[in-house]
Design a protein around this motif. Sequence first.
Motif, PDB file in Angstrom:
ATOM      1  N   ASP A  61       7.263  12.016  -4.421  1.00  0.00           N
ATOM      2  CA  ASP A  61       7.370  13.475  -4.248  1.00  0.00           C
ATOM      3  C   ASP A  61       6.063  14.237  -4.236  1.00  0.00           C
ATOM      4  O   ASP A  61       6.083  15.507  -4.298  1.00  0.00           O
ATOM      5  N   GLN A  62       5.080  13.592  -4.862  1.00  0.00           N
ATOM      6  CA  GLN A  62       3.795  14.324  -5.145  1.00  0.00           C
ATOM      7  C   GLN A  62       2.522  13.488  -4.660  1.00  0.00           C
ATOM      8  O   GLN A  62       1.797  12.828  -5.161  1.00  0.00           O
ATOM      9  N   PRO A  63       2.823  13.223  -3.098  1.00  0.00           N
ATOM     10  CA  PRO A  63       1.943  12.439  -2.554  1.00  0.00           C
ATOM     11  C   PRO A  63       0.345  12.879  -2.742  1.00  0.00           C
ATOM     12  O   PRO A  63      -0.463  11.900  -2.715  1.00  0.00           O
ATOM     13  N   GLU A  64       0.321  14.348  -2.707  1.00  0.00           N
ATOM     14  CA  GLU A  64      -1.075  14.586  -2.883  1.00  0.00           C
ATOM     15  C   GLU A  64      -1.858  14.285  -4.257  1.00  0.00           C
ATOM     16  O   GLU A  64      -2.956  13.744  -4.350  1.00  0.00           O
ATOM     17  N   MET A  65      -1.128  14.420  -5.182  1.00  0.00           N
ATOM     18  CA  MET A  65      -1.693  14.208  -6.664  1.00  0.00           C
ATOM     19  C   MET A  65      -1.839  12.314  -6.764  1.00  0.00           C
ATOM     20  O   MET A  65      -2.666  11.925  -7.233  1.00  0.00           O
ATOM     21  N   PHE A  66      -0.936  11.811  -5.883  1.00  0.00           N
ATOM     22  CA  PHE A  66      -1.026  10.237  -6.223  1.00  0.00           C
ATOM     23  C   PHE A  66      -0.855   9.546  -4.995  1.00  0.00           C
ATOM     24  O   PHE A  66       0.037   8.847  -4.558  1.00  0.00           O
ATOM     25  N   PRO A  67      -1.817   9.670  -4.199  1.00  0.00           N
ATOM     26  CA  PRO A  67      -1.716   9.131  -2.710  1.00  0.00           C
ATOM     27  C   PRO A  67      -1.676   7.464  -2.766  1.00  0.00           C
ATOM     28  O   PRO A  67      -1.028   7.090  -1.992  1.00  0.00           O
ATOM     29  N   GLY A  68      -2.087   6.988  -3.868  1.00  0.00           N
ATOM     30  CA  GLY A  68      -2.095   5.532  -3.850  1.00  0.00           C
ATOM     31  C   GLY A  68      -0.558   5.056  -3.887  1.00  0.00           C
ATOM     32  O   GLY A  68      -0.204   3.935  -3.500  1.00  0.00           O
ATOM     33  N   VAL A  69       0.324   5.927  -4.158  1.00  0.00           N
ATOM     34  CA  VAL A  69       1.733   5.624  -4.134  1.00  0.00           C
ATOM     35  C   VAL A  69       2.866   6.501  -3.375  1.00  0.00           C
ATOM     36  O   VAL A  69       3.818   6.659  -3.519  1.00  0.00           O
ATOM     37  N   ALA A  70       2.089   7.187  -2.236  1.00  0.00           N
ATOM     38  CA  ALA A  70       2.860   8.043  -1.661  1.00  0.00           C
ATOM     39  C   ALA A  70       3.803   7.411  -0.928  1.00  0.00           C
ATOM     40  O   ALA A  70       5.160   7.806  -0.769  1.00  0.00           O
ATOM     41  N   HIS A  71       3.798   6.219  -0.298  1.00  0.00           N
ATOM     42  CA  HIS A  71       4.671   5.288   0.007  1.00  0.00           C
ATOM     43  C   HIS A  71       4.866   4.155  -0.935  1.00  0.00           C
ATOM     44  O   HIS A  71       3.612   3.559  -1.127  1.00  0.00           O
ATOM     45  N   PHE A  72       5.749   3.596  -1.241  1.00  0.00           N
ATOM     46  CA  PHE A  72       5.842   2.443  -2.346  1.00  0.00           C
ATOM     47  C   PHE A  72       7.267   1.913  -2.057  1.00  0.00           C
ATOM     48  O   PHE A  72       7.980   1.648  -2.881  1.00  0.00           O
ATOM     49  N   HIS A  73       7.106   1.383  -0.657  1.00  0.00           N
ATOM     50  CA  HIS A  73       8.588   0.536  -0.268  1.00  0.00           C
ATOM     51  C   HIS A  73       8.620  -0.809  -0.934  1.00  0.00           C
ATOM     52  O   HIS A  73       7.656  -1.502  -1.317  1.00  0.00           O
ATOM     53  N   THR A  74       9.687  -1.131  -1.354  1.00  0.00           N
ATOM     54  CA  THR A  74      10.196  -2.320  -1.784  1.00  0.00           C
ATOM     55  C   THR A  74      10.533  -3.341  -0.670  1.00  0.00           C
ATOM     56  O   THR A  74      11.200  -2.991   0.324  1.00  0.00           O
ATOM     57  N   MET A  75      10.114  -4.682  -0.668  1.00  0.00           N
ATOM     58  CA  MET A  75      10.467  -5.629   0.134  1.00  0.00           C
ATOM     59  C   MET A  75      11.287  -6.612  -0.577  1.00  0.00           C
ATOM     60  O   MET A  75      10.828  -7.123  -1.742  1.00  0.00           O
ATOM     61  N   ARG A  76      12.408  -7.183   0.032  1.00  0.00           N
ATOM     62  CA  ARG A  76      13.185  -8.282  -0.529  1.00  0.00           C
ATOM     63  C   ARG A  76      12.846  -9.430  -0.065  1.00  0.00           C
ATOM     64  O   ARG A  76      13.142  -9.461   1.550  1.00  0.00           O
ATOM     65  N   VAL A  77      12.461 -10.554  -0.581  1.00  0.00           N
ATOM     66  CA  VAL A  77      12.251 -12.034   0.123  1.00  0.00           C
ATOM     67  C   VAL A  77      13.162 -12.682  -0.570  1.00  0.00           C
ATOM     68  O   VAL A  77      13.466 -13.001  -1.655  1.00  0.00           O
ATOM     69  N   ALA A  78      13.703 -13.334   0.560  1.00  0.00           N
ATOM     70  CA  ALA A  78      14.834 -14.389   0.314  1.00  0.00           C
ATOM     71  C   ALA A  78      14.662 -15.360  -0.490  1.00  0.00           C
ATOM     72  O   ALA A  78      13.562 -15.984  -0.263  1.00  0.00           O
TER      73      ALA A  78
END
Lengths: 412, 79
Positions: A61-78
């Motif tokens: 929720d602070q994407p300007e301050m931390f653009p590298g983690v603005a999205h930081f989605h998790t993927m689950r791999v079977a």
Amino acid sequence: MAKHATPLLDQLESGPWPSFVLDDLLGVLELSYKHGRTHWKHGGIVGVFGYGGGVIGRYCDQPEMFPGVAHFHTMRVAQPGGKYYTTEYLKNICDLWEFRGSGVTNMHGSTGDIIFIGTSTPQLEEVFYELTHTFGQDLGGSGSNLRTPSDCIGSSRCEYACYDTQAICYDLTQEYQDELHRPAFPYKFKFKFDGCPNGCVAAIARSDISFVGTWKDDIKIDQEAVAGYVGGEFAPNAGAHSGRDWGAFDIEKEVTGLCPTNCMKYENGKLLINTKECTRCMHCINVMPRALHIGDDRGCSMLVGAKAPILDGAQMSSLLVPFIKVEEPYDEIKEVIENIWDWWMEEGKNRERLGELIKRQGFQKLLEMTNIKPVPQHVQEPRHNPYIFWNEDEVEGGWDRDINEFRKYHQR
Amino acid sequence: MEYEEAKQLIVEKLTKKLKTKSKFYFNDLSKILGLKPREAKKIVNRLIQDQVLEYWSSGSTSMYGLPGTGKQASAEHEE
Ligand code: SF4
Ligand code: SF4
């Protein structure tokens, strides 16, 4: 020079395995420590086309301050059955994740999947394409669907396995692809497969249907080997717990005296087990694996309804099917599963786990819906309600009577 | 129920509720369709495939909505 000053966290970066690697990740965490609140939001529309699970949206929720983690989605791999990988496979998926994601992984999440932590929305389809087309690898489950089924190593390496956990885990994963990827359940649903009651994947504590290996006939006893343990020739527990001196092995204290059903005795140099009373707890076998072995008439028990404490407290699974053969094509097992799903999908409230539905409508209702006859193993405690309510179809003649027939014998 | 009829019903009902709600449970959809969950699922799967509906997931629960209507569109900093 680091991008963000992180005095509260610098210690994490010392040592040979820094636990956090990304500047912005450390930055967000530092800010959270400073503010005493999280700066992550979870959930979202993100996913790969056609799949309702496998990706969990995470945003800062602070994407300007931390653009590298603005999205930081998790993927689950079977995860593969028994979590066996080749080194080549591991190298490949790590390279992929370093290229398309943060490079941070979690082996494994509680459900069992390989967790890829942190990527942006445009990378999701790319990762998915590579996984499925190059590595023959699927995403796992998340959300209101069947979660990635998980199993112990079973007969691949363990002499206690009462059935082939990997075979059935794989078969059900394939059979229920739709349930795994397209969420239409009231909430999550988990299968876990333990080859024996030692419970290495803790099926009974963590899954809506727990498959726990068991057997029907006698525990096989090698009396000579029993004598070997008693005489100190073999280390009990296969040498585990040997970090301290527990004194000489005492079969009465360590085995027969700890049998939960008191069905064993050691008399005149002979070990006896009353099979009818044995609950297959595994204790005696674990202590003397050279002398005792699981029986030959093998299968599994199916237990239902375990869950975490969110509503009503945590719950372990309850026994539904005391014994069932585990043989391809597993039709009998699938019938039980599908009857349970039909009931839960229709009657379950939103976000209600199977265990909660069983509590709300009663175990008896579950028996009815699965066409399973009540047996003594279903009884948890003596009844505390003196009344018995009959259903009409359980009573001869139902609720109606022929009044003329009745009047023949009884006056008005 | 015919697919086109079902599609119309879902779009209509969900659009009507948009003011107060943009995300729906699977249960809500099968109620709108008046179908048993298994039957409803076949239709809902196709609605997703045809991009009439889209998934929303918190990670633990899944919901459904008309594309672009969830609060998420702005939360993602994407229009
Ligand atoms: S659960 Fe039983 S069969 Fe499976 S690995 Fe553990 S001890 Fe072996
Ligand atoms: S398996 Fe458990 S219940 Fe059965 S004989 Fe051994 S200790 Fe007793």
